[in-house]
Design a protein around this motif. Structure first.
Motif, PDB file in Angstrom:
ATOM      1  N   THR A   1       0.804  -1.217   0.000  1.00 18.78           N
ATOM      2  CA  THR A   1       0.000   0.000   0.000  1.00 18.78           C
ATOM      3  C   THR A   1       0.839   1.270   0.000  1.00 18.78           C
ATOM      4  OG1 THR A   1      -0.172  -0.133   2.421  1.00 18.78           O
ATOM      5  CG2 THR A   1      -1.992  -1.061   1.123  1.00 18.78           C
ATOM      6  N   CYS A   2       2.149   1.182  -0.292  1.00 15.18           N
ATOM      7  CA  CYS A   2       2.980   2.385  -0.326  1.00 15.18           C
ATOM      8  C   CYS A   2       4.306   2.063  -1.002  1.00 15.18           C
ATOM      9  CB  CYS A   2       3.246   2.887   1.103  1.00 15.18           C
ATOM     10  SG  CYS A   2       3.959   4.546   1.217  1.00 15.18           S
ATOM     11  N   VAL A   3       4.904   3.077  -1.609  1.00 11.04           N
ATOM     12  CA  VAL A   3       6.269   2.970  -2.118  1.00 11.04           C
ATOM     13  C   VAL A   3       7.043   4.199  -1.660  1.00 11.04           C
ATOM     14  CG1 VAL A   3       5.722   1.565  -4.133  1.00 11.04           C
ATOM     15  CG2 VAL A   3       5.656   4.065  -4.329  1.00 11.04           C
ATOM     16  N   MET A   4       8.351   4.082  -1.634  1.00 14.59           N
ATOM     17  CA  MET A   4       9.208   5.179  -1.209  1.00 14.59           C
ATOM     18  C   MET A   4      10.246   5.475  -2.272  1.00 14.59           C
ATOM     19  SD  MET A   4      11.583   5.426   2.218  1.00 14.59           S
ATOM     20  CE  MET A   4      13.255   5.112   1.656  1.00 14.59           C
ATOM     21  N   ALA A   5      10.546   6.766  -2.459  1.00 13.04           N
ATOM     22  CA  ALA A   5      11.589   7.166  -3.397  1.00 13.04           C
ATOM     23  C   ALA A   5      12.414   8.287  -2.777  1.00 13.04           C
ATOM     24  CB  ALA A   5      10.990   7.628  -4.720  1.00 13.04           C
ATOM     25  N   SER A   6      13.721   8.236  -3.008  1.00 10.92           N
ATOM     26  CA  SER A   6      14.622   9.287  -2.546  1.00 10.92           C
ATOM     27  C   SER A   6      14.572  10.443  -3.548  1.00 10.92           C
ATOM     28  CB  SER A   6      16.045   8.747  -2.429  1.00 10.92           C
ATOM     29  OG  SER A   6      16.122   7.756  -1.431  1.00 10.92           O
TER      30      SER A   6
ATOM     31  N   LEU B   1       6.882   8.640 -12.170  1.00  7.33           N
ATOM     32  CA  LEU B   1       6.434   7.673 -11.156  1.00  7.33           C
ATOM     33  C   LEU B   1       5.024   8.001 -10.701  1.00  7.33           C
ATOM     34  CD1 LEU B   1       6.957   5.307  -9.240  1.00  7.33           C
ATOM     35  CD2 LEU B   1       8.031   6.942  -7.650  1.00  7.33           C
ATOM     36  N   ARG B   2       4.737   9.277 -10.464  1.00  2.86           N
ATOM     37  CA  ARG B   2       3.397   9.676 -10.018  1.00  2.86           C
ATOM     38  C   ARG B   2       2.345   9.328 -11.066  1.00  2.86           C
ATOM     39  NH1 ARG B   2      -1.172  10.515  -9.807  1.00  2.86           N
ATOM     40  NH2 ARG B   2      -2.317  12.272  -8.871  1.00  2.86           N
ATOM     41  N   ALA B   3       2.647   9.540 -12.341  1.00  3.47           N
ATOM     42  CA  ALA B   3       1.685   9.243 -13.397  1.00  3.47           C
ATOM     43  C   ALA B   3       1.392   7.747 -13.483  1.00  3.47           C
ATOM     44  CB  ALA B   3       2.209   9.754 -14.740  1.00  3.47           C
ATOM     45  N   HIS B   4       2.367   6.926 -13.111  1.00  8.42           N
ATOM     46  CA  HIS B   4       2.230   5.470 -13.189  1.00  8.42           C
ATOM     47  C   HIS B   4       1.637   4.871 -11.916  1.00  8.42           C
ATOM     48  CE1 HIS B   4       3.443   1.404 -14.528  1.00  8.42           C
ATOM     49  NE2 HIS B   4       3.798   1.198 -13.263  1.00  8.42           N
ATOM     50  N   SER B   5       1.876   5.516 -10.796  1.00  5.56           N
ATOM     51  CA  SER B   5       1.627   4.892  -9.503  1.00  5.56           C
ATOM     52  C   SER B   5       0.147   4.754  -9.169  1.00  5.56           C
ATOM     53  CB  SER B   5       2.314   5.697  -8.398  1.00  5.56           C
ATOM     54  OG  SER B   5       2.149   5.063  -7.149  1.00  5.56           O
ATOM     55  N   GLN B   6      -0.167   3.645  -8.527  1.00  7.21           N
ATOM     56  CA  GLN B   6      -1.479   3.427  -7.924  1.00  7.21           C
ATOM     57  C   GLN B   6      -1.385   3.403  -6.408  1.00  7.21           C
ATOM     58  OE1 GLN B   6      -3.903   0.295  -9.846  1.00  7.21           O
ATOM     59  NE2 GLN B   6      -2.309   0.175 -11.427  1.00  7.21           N
ATOM     60  N   LEU B   7      -0.230   3.811  -5.882  1.00  4.98           N
ATOM     61  CA  LEU B   7       0.037   3.755  -4.452  1.00  4.98           C
ATOM     62  C   LEU B   7       0.572   5.102  -3.964  1.00  4.98           C
ATOM     63  CD1 LEU B   7       1.962   0.355  -4.450  1.00  4.98           C
ATOM     64  CD2 LEU B   7      -0.432   0.707  -3.793  1.00  4.98           C
ATOM     65  N   PRO B   8       0.426   5.401  -2.672  1.00  8.76           N
ATOM     66  CA  PRO B   8       1.035   6.617  -2.134  1.00  8.76           C
ATOM     67  C   PRO B   8       2.553   6.584  -2.304  1.00  8.76           C
ATOM     68  CG  PRO B   8      -0.510   5.665  -0.554  1.00  8.76           C
ATOM     69  CD  PRO B   8      -0.337   4.658  -1.640  1.00  8.76           C
ATOM     70  N   ILE B   9       3.122   7.760  -2.534  1.00  7.24           N
ATOM     71  CA  ILE B   9       4.570   7.892  -2.700  1.00  7.24           C
ATOM     72  C   ILE B   9       5.139   8.598  -1.470  1.00  7.24           C
ATOM     73  CG2 ILE B   9       6.437   8.857  -4.088  1.00  7.24           C
ATOM     74  CD1 ILE B   9       4.497   8.763  -6.494  1.00  7.24           C
ATOM     75  N   HIS B  10       5.987   7.886  -0.765  1.00  9.08           N
ATOM     76  CA  HIS B  10       6.656   8.414   0.421  1.00  9.08           C
ATOM     77  C   HIS B  10       7.948   9.065  -0.052  1.00  9.08           C
ATOM     78  CE1 HIS B  10       7.344   8.258   4.837  1.00  9.08           C
ATOM     79  NE2 HIS B  10       8.630   8.147   4.506  1.00  9.08           N
ATOM     80  N   GLY B  11       7.995  10.390  -0.019  1.00  8.99           N
ATOM     81  CA  GLY B  11       9.157  11.114  -0.526  1.00  8.99           C
ATOM     82  C   GLY B  11      10.214  11.302   0.541  1.00  8.99           C
ATOM     83  N   HIS B  12      11.337  10.613   0.394  1.00  4.19           N
ATOM     84  CA  HIS B  12      12.422  10.727   1.375  1.00  4.19           C
ATOM     85  C   HIS B  12      13.372  11.836   0.945  1.00  4.19           C
ATOM     86  CE1 HIS B  12      15.490   9.786   4.276  1.00  4.19           C
ATOM     87  NE2 HIS B  12      14.732   8.823   4.785  1.00  4.19           N
ATOM     88  N   ARG B  13      13.765  12.676   1.894  1.00  3.67           N
ATOM     89  CA  ARG B  13      14.541  13.871   1.546  1.00  3.67           C
ATOM     90  C   ARG B  13      16.037  13.709   1.791  1.00  3.67           C
ATOM     91  NH1 ARG B  13      13.370  18.665   5.984  1.00  3.67           N
ATOM     92  NH2 ARG B  13      14.814  17.940   7.591  1.00  3.67           N
ATOM     93  N   ASN B  14      16.558  12.487   1.896  1.00  4.23           N
ATOM     94  CA  ASN B  14      17.986  12.328   2.157  1.00  4.23           C
ATOM     95  C   ASN B  14      18.816  13.126   1.156  1.00  4.23           C
ATOM     96  OD1 ASN B  14      18.791  10.148  -0.100  1.00  4.23           O
ATOM     97  ND2 ASN B  14      16.873   9.506   0.825  1.00  4.23           N
ATOM     98  N   GLY B  15      19.883  13.734   1.647  1.00  2.00           N
ATOM     99  CA  GLY B  15      20.671  14.668   0.850  1.00  2.00           C
ATOM    100  C   GLY B  15      20.223  16.101   1.026  1.00  2.00           C
ATOM    101  N   TRP B  16      19.131  16.291   1.788  1.00  2.00           N
ATOM    102  CA  TRP B  16      18.582  17.627   1.974  1.00  2.00           C
ATOM    103  C   TRP B  16      19.576  18.575   2.634  1.00  2.00           C
ATOM    104  CZ3 TRP B  16      15.911  21.562   0.960  1.00  2.00           C
ATOM    105  CH2 TRP B  16      15.682  22.539   1.916  1.00  2.00           C
ATOM    106  N   GLY B  17      20.433  18.049   3.518  1.00  2.00           N
ATOM    107  CA  GLY B  17      21.361  18.913   4.240  1.00  2.00           C
ATOM    108  C   GLY B  17      22.241  19.750   3.330  1.00  2.00           C
TER     109      GLY B  17
END
Length: 421
Positions: free
Chosen positions: A245-250, A262-278
């Protein structure tokens, strides 16, 4: 009237402020360091960036960044200021990558500035004709997780790497039995040879599906599908096929165009990870605020994103954390095009102790509250760790001090004792 994009900056410069702001506007639109053929008054009128606001913030004793220049003559007092620039949408079209080149671009390298930071963006709703925004957001995520009226309590697979598929699934078994709502892969775990993505997802979802059949509660698992575009789409399909019920992408790793695909293809919520944000956010004198950054990714299609946490293990201030979280829950556009709200995810050294200050500052339970050690290292085990977080949040919402609530909640009492630092 043509719609315009507005960007707000903090700047630091030894040059006259009006001149410095004009330099920014020219560099990022029609101008260069000299007038060139073809740069007609008509062209400038139609396409030049405008300085909409300029507010002096005071003098600065020393430059914040190296390499800045001084004016050749006149007053060289270094000052800080707040600047708002605007551009017509026709300059870059409805394109997030080209928008980013416009509002960020070469500005941070200009010699006139000893500091320059993007603080905020205001975009016209025309962008919604090109970008879909979040598909699930807060409401859709709650529906899939079947959690209402409180934060979604989550955790992260630890150790980050090294576990094989079956060992990962066994850790998940203990977490789902403990009553967790949400589990995510660490951003370091994607598709390595010791823990291939498809095998890991199949093993984990077998545990989650079995638990759901027994109890009726299906835990949300954000599988890290970060990779090349074709890999991510195939990985998404595998998660969907396994009942996930979810996928994650950096986000910083894949970029805005890949997230749009990915959003156009996805049927699941996208958990956006912000690693590298610093790299973008740590210095107050350069980069951009997370308030500005997350708006780009909301339009591209994420449904959740990390905002750090109160009293976190990193360097971000509590004020910055809460400002980011509030912005995630704030509509990006005026009526009738409101929307694009996403779920802020509090993480980084969180425990039962941070529930009350987080709720007091945010004023909402629309969030994920993710704790690693705060659950796994509870003296009573993971199940007690999950219960302690639930008890802490219940007390916070009820306005009851955690220490008082702990008198009738042994799991919370143990957590407050264990995580006192």
């Amino acid at each position: 009237m043509e719609p315009r994009i507005y960007a707000t900056y903090w700047i630091e410069t030894a040059f006259p402020l009006a001149q410095a702001a004009a330099t920014m506007a020219g560099e990022q639109s029609t101008g260069t360091f000299v007038r060139v053929p073809g740069e007609t008054d008509e062209l400038r009128e139609a396409h030049a960036a405008r300085v909409e606001e300029l507010t002096e913030l005071g003098e600065v004793a020393v430059p914040s960044l190296p390499g800045s220049g001084l004016p050749k003559s006149g007053d060289a007092t270094r000052r800080a200021a707040r600047v708002v620039l605007s551009w017509p949408v026709s300059n870059m079209g409805l394109s997030l990558p080209n928008l980013l080149a416009t509002v960020n671009g070469n500005l941070s390298e200009l010699k006139a500035f000893s500091g320059l930071r993007l603080l905020d963006l205001k975009l016209p709703p025309e962008f919604l004709t090109r970008y879909q925004g979040p598909q699930f957001g807060v409401e859709g995520t709650r529906k899939l997780a079947d959690v209402y009226g409180r934060p979604i309590i989550g955790t992260i697979i630890k150790p980050s790497v090294g576990l094989g598929p079956e060992a990962t699934a066994e850790q998940v078994r203990g977490l789902v039995e403990a009553g967790i709502d949400f589990i995510k892969d660490d951003e370091l775990q994607a598709d390595g040879p010791h823990c291939p993505f498809n095998e890991r997802v199949s093993a984990v979802m077998r545990v989650i599906n079995e638990h759901a059949q027994r109890t009726g509660k299906k835990v949300m698992y954000a599988a890290n599908l970060t990779g090349e575009i074709d890999e991510m789409l195939a990985r998404h399909d595998h998660v969907l096929a396994e009942g996930g019920t979810c996928v994650m992408a950096s986000m910083n790793s894949i970029g805005l165009p890949a997230m749009k695909v990915l959003r156009a293809h996805s049927q699941l919520p996208i958990h956006g990870h912000r690693n590298g944000w610093g790299m973008l956010g740590r210095s107050p004198a350069i980069g951009m605020s997370y308030i500005a950054f997350q708006k780009l990714w909301r339009l591209a299609g994420i449904d959740h994103t990390h905002v750090n946490g109160i009293d976190n293990k990193f360097c971000e201030t509590n004020e910055s954390v809460i400002a980011s979280a509030r912005e995630c829950l704030t509509p990006m556009f005026d009526a009738p095009n409101k929307g694009c709200e996403i779920m802020p995810v509090f993480s980084s050294g969180q425990s039962a102790r941070q529930a009350a200050p987080t709720y007091a500052a945010l004023g909402s339970v629309d969030c994920m509250f993710a704790a690693g050690g705060g659950i796994m290292a509870h003296p009573g085990g993971p199940a007690a760790g999950v219960r302690a977080l639930r008890q802490a949040w219940d007390a916070a919402v009820a306005g009851v001090p955690a220490e008082q609530a702990a008198k009738d909640a042994p799991e919370l009492a143990a957590a407050l004792g264990a995580f006192g630092g």
